[in-house]
Design a protein around this motif. Structure first.
Motif, short mmCIF file in Angstrom:
data_model
loop_
_atom_site.label_atom_id
_atom_site.label_comp_id
_atom_site.label_asym_id
_atom_site.label_seq_id
_atom_site.Cartn_x
_atom_site.Cartn_y
_atom_site.Cartn_z
N GLN A 127 0.82 -1.22 0.00
CA GLN A 127 0.00 0.00 0.00
C GLN A 127 0.85 1.27 0.00
N LEU A 128 2.16 1.10 0.00
CA LEU A 128 3.06 2.25 0.02
C LEU A 128 3.66 2.46 -1.37
N PRO A 129 4.09 3.63 -1.75
CA PRO A 129 4.07 4.86 -0.94
C PRO A 129 2.69 5.53 -0.90
N VAL A 130 2.56 6.41 0.09
CA VAL A 130 1.40 7.30 0.18
C VAL A 130 1.95 8.72 0.15
N ASN A 131 1.30 9.58 -0.62
CA ASN A 131 1.78 10.95 -0.70
C ASN A 131 0.57 11.89 -0.71
N LEU A 132 0.43 12.69 0.34
CA LEU A 132 -0.77 13.51 0.52
C LEU A 132 -0.38 14.96 0.76
N TYR A 133 -1.22 15.87 0.26
CA TYR A 133 -0.97 17.29 0.58
C TYR A 133 -2.26 18.01 0.82
N GLN A 134 -2.13 19.16 1.47
CA GLN A 134 -3.29 20.03 1.67
C GLN A 134 -2.83 21.47 1.57
N ILE A 135 -3.79 22.35 1.33
CA ILE A 135 -3.51 23.79 1.40
C ILE A 135 -4.46 24.30 2.46
N GLN A 136 -3.88 24.80 3.55
CA GLN A 136 -4.72 25.00 4.72
C GLN A 136 -4.19 26.09 5.62
#
Ligand code: ATP
Ligand code: MG
Length: 576
Positions: A127-136
């Motif tokens: 299940q890897l890699p995981v790559n997440l982002y947000q603008i917050q």
């Protein structure tokens, strides 16, 4: 958009608290307004700039393989207890209680929350890699909020986090993020440098900062023509020039000499007819755990970030005069390592390479000469705590480095298992062994980048927006708004520009031309189109760029083509 239908209010006066250009101009141009120290409204024009920047960021994040999500701003203390940061974070963390007296904080960053998301779902290396982002929106209760959006308390950040099964996979994501950051700043038309950054005391990890060069930058950067660049907090040096030879016969063993009221190295050196580089400067620091005596060659200064890392402490300050007296037995200004037993001694390598030296005697008005490092004292730690400065040799090629100022707009970091280990964010590897995820984190200040763009692009009349970040690319100015034929021509041009998809603001106000032009210069729309009685008499409108102000007359029927052509030309100057 019509000026009279939106909300644009410029100011003639500089805000009293504005120390830097971007703060002054962004408030005066009506992009932002202050609500409280370090807390701002993003007014319609300012928000348009942020939205454009965010769009570029989103495109590059997706391209780098990161997926957008949105985490809450208010986060429960439990997660922060798990990582240990509830107690480590000082007053910068805004702590809140809900009606049940449960602890929360307003997120200053989101490692804990994202690690919690991933640990709930990820079981296997597959299940890897995981790559997440947000603008917050983040909140950090900064000691000195200032400079408008550059150092706010509430500010918008893009933060990304990646999770990997092994360091090689993290390396791939890290490089992709590095490229994405370069592309973001290039697409914004900013001149920036990527520098090596301090990794704190986690050790072994890699970190880079992206700095927009500007004299008002809070960070010092050392760089060399060979390509080496580092934050001064972290910068190393090549071999420093050796201290000059001792000018006369030095005593065989440490000998006390009277140095009445001579407390600075420069003064004592002059008094004893020596050079500062002949001395050991001894500074007493207090950390969260202990007192330490830190030794540096007399002509150099201590880099406190390096020192913190060498000591593995989180807080560090110079000891008070009273504490110095208690710890060393002598007054401030006369400390030295010889005979110091109750404190740890940390020495910079520049000190250990001195054959013979002079230093404080831990007694009033006295120094020791003829001190031999290694023989007369033995430091517990020898570590590079030297502050690199302009002119020092580059650690890679030995050429003299130069110093520039920069604004840190982005920061990428190989975190390793700092959060995944304590928070038990693990996966089963291909052999079925449980392993903590290896993480990276990647921050980018959205408001700070917009402010940095202003620092880099302005003149004495106002902002000169790079095209990609301008609130509107084109402003259409109506002069002589009392004349029907002029109004009709301007309306017609406005309609056709909109139909052609041009990002245009129509200045349809009933203001005097002088007032209008001052406002437009202040706000800094890249392209200006002026429709007035004079030009129209010969069937023309006036087209110019804010950057150079050079005007050209364009026939009425060629306006759309001229504007779209000019925009295309300007766009072609930057990567897309
Ligand atoms: P600084 O050293 O300037 O305080 P930092 O190292 O604490 O910043 P990070 O934790 O790396 O910052 O945050 C990522 C990015 O968020 C920074 O590169 C910067 O662009 C932005 N940022 C951080 N603090 C602020 C702030 N107070 N106001 C506006 N932007 C900020
Ligand atoms: Mg940083």
């Amino acid at each position: 958009m019509r000026w009279t239908r939106t909300f644009i209010h410029t100011l003639r006066q500089d805000p009293a608290d504005a120390e830097v250009v971007s703060h002054r101009l962004m408030v005066r141009a009506g992009l932002i307004s202050k609500v409280a120290a370090g807390i701002y409204n993003y007014l319609p024009l300012g928000l348009r700039t942020l939205a454009k920047l965010e769009r570029i960021i989103r495109e590059e994040m997706e391209h780098a393989g990161s997926s957008e999500l949105l985490m809450p701003a208010v986060t429960p203390a439990e997660l922060w207890h798990e990582s240990g940061r509830w107690s480590q974070y000082g007053p910068e963390l805004l702590r809140l209680k809900d009606r049940h007296q449960r602890d929360f904080c307003f997120g200053p960053t989101h490692e804990e929350v994202v690690t919690d998301i991933v640990r709930r779902e990820v079981r296997s290396y597959r299940q890897l890699p995981v790559n997440l982002y947000q603008i917050q929106t983040k909140f950090r209760d900064e000691v000195r909020p200032r400079f408008g959006l550059m150092r706010g308390r509430e500010f918008v950040m893009k933060d990304a986090y990646s999770f990997h099964a092994d360091p090689a996979d993290l390396e791939v994501a890290y490089r992709a993020m590095e490229t994405a950051y370069c592309r973001i700043f290039e697409r914004c038309g900013l001149s920036y440098v990527k520098v090596e950054a301090d990794t704190g005391n986690i050790g072994g990890s890699e970190s880079h900062e992206f700095m927009v060069l500007a004299d008002t930058g809070e960070d010092a950067i050392l760089s060399c023509s060979c390509g080496y660049g580092a934050n001064a907090e972290k910068a190393e040096t090549g071999a420093l020039p050796e201290a000059p030879a001792w000018p006369r016969q030095a005593p065989e063993s440490p000998e006390a000499v009277a140095t009445p009221e001579q407390t600075s190295v420069e003064d004592v050196a002059a008094f004893l007819e020596l050079e500062p580089a002949h001395f050991i400067k001894t500074m007493i620091f207090e950390t969260d755990q202990e007192f330490v005596a830190v030794l540096i060659r007399g002509d150099r200064e201590i880099n406190e970030v390096k020192l913190k890392n060498a000591l593995g402490c989180t807080h560090l300050q110079l000891a008070s005069a009273e504490k110095i007296e208690t710890v060393t037995g002598g007054p401030q200004g006369f400390s030295g390592p010889v005979g110091l037993h109750d404190v740890r001694v940390v020495a910079d390598p520049t000190v250990m390479s001195l054959a013979v030296t002079a230093t404080g005697a831990n007694a009033a008005d006295a120094h020791l000469v003829g001190v031999r490092p290694g023989r007369d004292f033995d430091p517990a730690v020898v570590a590079d705590v030297n502050l690199a400065v302009a002119g020092d040799p580059c650690p890679r090629c030995g050429q003299p480095m130069i110093e520039k100022r920069g604004i840190e707009v982005g920061h990428i970091f190989k975190l390793g298992t700092k959060y995944s280990e304590p928070m038990r964010c693990t996966f089963l590897d291909s052999e079925g062994n449980e392993q903590p995820c290896i993480m990276g984190c990647y921050g980018l200040g959205v408001g700070r980048t917009a402010a940095a763009a202003v620092e880099q692009n302005h003149d004495d009349r106002g902002i000169i927006w790079p095209l990609p970040l301008a609130p509107f690319e084109v402003v259409l100015v109506l002069l002589n708004s009392d004349q029907d034929d002029v109004v009709a021509a301007a309306e017609q041009i406005y309609g056709s520009l909109r139909a052609a998809g041009v990002d245009v603001l129509f200045d349809d106000r009933l203001e005097r031309p002088g007032v209008k032009f001052n406002d437009l210069d202040l706000i800094g729309f890249p392209v200006r189109l002026v429709v007035g009685k004079k030009g129209l008499a010969s069937g023309n409108v006036e087209l110019s760029l804010r950057r150079d102000g050079e005007r050209q007359m364009i026939p009425l029927d060629g306006v759309v083509q001229a504007v779209t052509g000019l925009l295309a030309e300007e766009r072609a100057k930057l990567p897309s």
